[in-house]
Design an enzyme around this catalytic site. Structure first.
Site, short mmCIF file in Angstrom:
data_model
loop_
_atom_site.label_atom_id
_atom_site.label_comp_id
_atom_site.label_asym_id
_atom_site.label_seq_id
_atom_site.Cartn_x
_atom_site.Cartn_y
_atom_site.Cartn_z
N ASP A 33 0.85 -1.19 0.00
CA ASP A 33 0.00 0.00 0.00
C ASP A 33 0.89 1.25 0.00
O ASP A 33 1.90 1.31 0.72
CB ASP A 33 -0.92 0.00 1.23
CG ASP A 33 -2.06 0.99 1.08
OD1 ASP A 33 -3.22 0.54 0.93
OD2 ASP A 33 -1.80 2.21 1.12
N ILE A 34 0.49 2.25 -0.76
CA ILE A 34 1.29 3.48 -0.89
C ILE A 34 1.25 4.32 0.39
O ILE A 34 2.14 5.14 0.63
CB ILE A 34 0.78 4.29 -2.12
CG1 ILE A 34 1.86 5.18 -2.68
CG2 ILE A 34 -0.48 5.07 -1.79
CD1 ILE A 34 1.53 5.73 -4.05
N ASN A 91 -12.95 -3.26 2.08
CA ASN A 91 -13.99 -2.24 2.14
C ASN A 91 -14.89 -2.37 0.93
O ASN A 91 -14.41 -2.41 -0.21
CB ASN A 91 -13.34 -0.84 2.15
CG ASN A 91 -12.60 -0.58 3.45
OD1 ASN A 91 -13.12 -0.84 4.52
ND2 ASN A 91 -11.39 -0.07 3.35
N GLU A 99 -12.25 3.31 -1.54
CA GLU A 99 -11.72 4.39 -2.38
C GLU A 99 -11.46 3.94 -3.81
O GLU A 99 -11.64 4.71 -4.75
CB GLU A 99 -10.38 4.89 -1.80
CG GLU A 99 -10.51 5.68 -0.52
CD GLU A 99 -9.15 5.95 0.11
OE1 GLU A 99 -8.12 5.77 -0.56
OE2 GLU A 99 -9.14 6.32 1.30
N VAL A 100 -10.98 2.72 -3.97
CA VAL A 100 -10.58 2.26 -5.30
C VAL A 100 -11.57 1.19 -5.76
O VAL A 100 -11.74 0.16 -5.08
CB VAL A 100 -9.15 1.70 -5.29
CG1 VAL A 100 -8.75 1.23 -6.69
CG2 VAL A 100 -8.16 2.75 -4.78
N HIS A 104 -10.24 -5.36 -3.56
CA HIS A 104 -8.92 -5.58 -2.96
C HIS A 104 -9.07 -5.97 -1.50
O HIS A 104 -9.99 -5.52 -0.82
CB HIS A 104 -8.03 -4.35 -3.09
CG HIS A 104 -8.66 -3.07 -2.63
ND1 HIS A 104 -9.57 -2.38 -3.41
CD2 HIS A 104 -8.50 -2.34 -1.50
CE1 HIS A 104 -9.96 -1.30 -2.76
NE2 HIS A 104 -9.33 -1.24 -1.59
P1 AMP Z 1 -9.84 1.29 0.15
O1 AMP Z 1 -10.25 2.46 1.00
O2 AMP Z 1 -10.11 -0.03 0.80
O3 AMP Z 1 -10.41 1.40 -1.25
O4 AMP Z 1 -8.27 1.35 0.06
C1 AMP Z 1 -7.56 1.84 -1.03
C2 AMP Z 1 -6.09 1.74 -0.67
O5 AMP Z 1 -5.32 1.89 -1.85
C3 AMP Z 1 -5.62 2.81 0.32
O6 AMP Z 1 -5.08 2.17 1.47
C4 AMP Z 1 -4.55 3.58 -0.48
O7 AMP Z 1 -3.46 3.98 0.32
C5 AMP Z 1 -4.14 2.55 -1.52
N1 AMP Z 1 -3.60 3.09 -2.75
C6 AMP Z 1 -4.12 4.07 -3.53
N2 AMP Z 1 -3.36 4.28 -4.60
C7 AMP Z 1 -2.32 3.40 -4.53
C8 AMP Z 1 -1.19 3.12 -5.33
N3 AMP Z 1 -0.96 3.78 -6.48
N4 AMP Z 1 -0.34 2.15 -4.94
C9 AMP Z 1 -0.55 1.48 -3.79
N5 AMP Z 1 -1.60 1.69 -2.99
C10 AMP Z 1 -2.48 2.64 -3.35
#
Ligand code: AMP
Length: 119
Positions: A33-34, A91, A99-100, A104
């Site tokens: 994770d970033i 999530n 968020e994404v 995942h």
């Molecule tokens: P979620 O809230 O479960 O969707 O988590 C999304 C996660 O993706 C967060 O913990 C972010 O820090 C992580 N994230 C977003 N962009 C990147 C990226 N480019 N590389 C690695 N992790 C990322």
């Protein structure tokens, strides 16, 4: 919700943006994770295009579903965290602050992770 093939994890899977990769097999891909929330914070994603846990659990073929969950366990073992313990988290949707929009699973480890949910 339709899958958006321009989401950031889709771009990582296609190799269009870099990541710190730790694992890949036929079904899953994993990277750090970033913005880590624990000493070990790895994301495991299926190679297939699924928006969320709901989409994945409803629509992934058995082989993909089994392969993905096996990979989550393999990543944790490879990270060396099964002895001390780890937490997985996924999530789904608004109330969970997803968020994404590519399914995942987070793997957290490396310290005592405290209560299950922030209050
Ligand atoms: P979620 O809230 O479960 O969707 O988590 C999304 C996660 O993706 C967060 O913990 C972010 O820090 C992580 N994230 C977003 N962009 C990147 C990226 N480019 N590389 C690695 N992790 C990322």
């Amino acid at each position: 919700m339709a899958y958006d093939s321009e989401n950031i994890f889709a771009k990582i899977l296609r190799g269009e943006i870099p990541c710190n990769k730790v694992f890949e097999d036929d079904f899953a891909f994993a990277f750090h994770d970033i913005n880590p929330q624990a000493p070990t914070h790895v994301l495991v994603i299926p190679k297939g295009a699924y928006v969320s846990m709901d989409d994945f659990s409803a629509n992934a073929p058995e082989k993909e579903a089994a392969g993905f969950w096996r990979a989550v366990g393999s990543v944790a073992r490879e990270q060396g965290v099964t002895g001390a313990g780890y937490r997985i988290l996924a999530n789904h949707g608004r109330d969970a602050n997803q968020e994404v929009p590519h399914f995942h699973v987070h793997i957290f480890a490396g310290r005592n992770l405290g209560p299950m949910l922030a209050r």
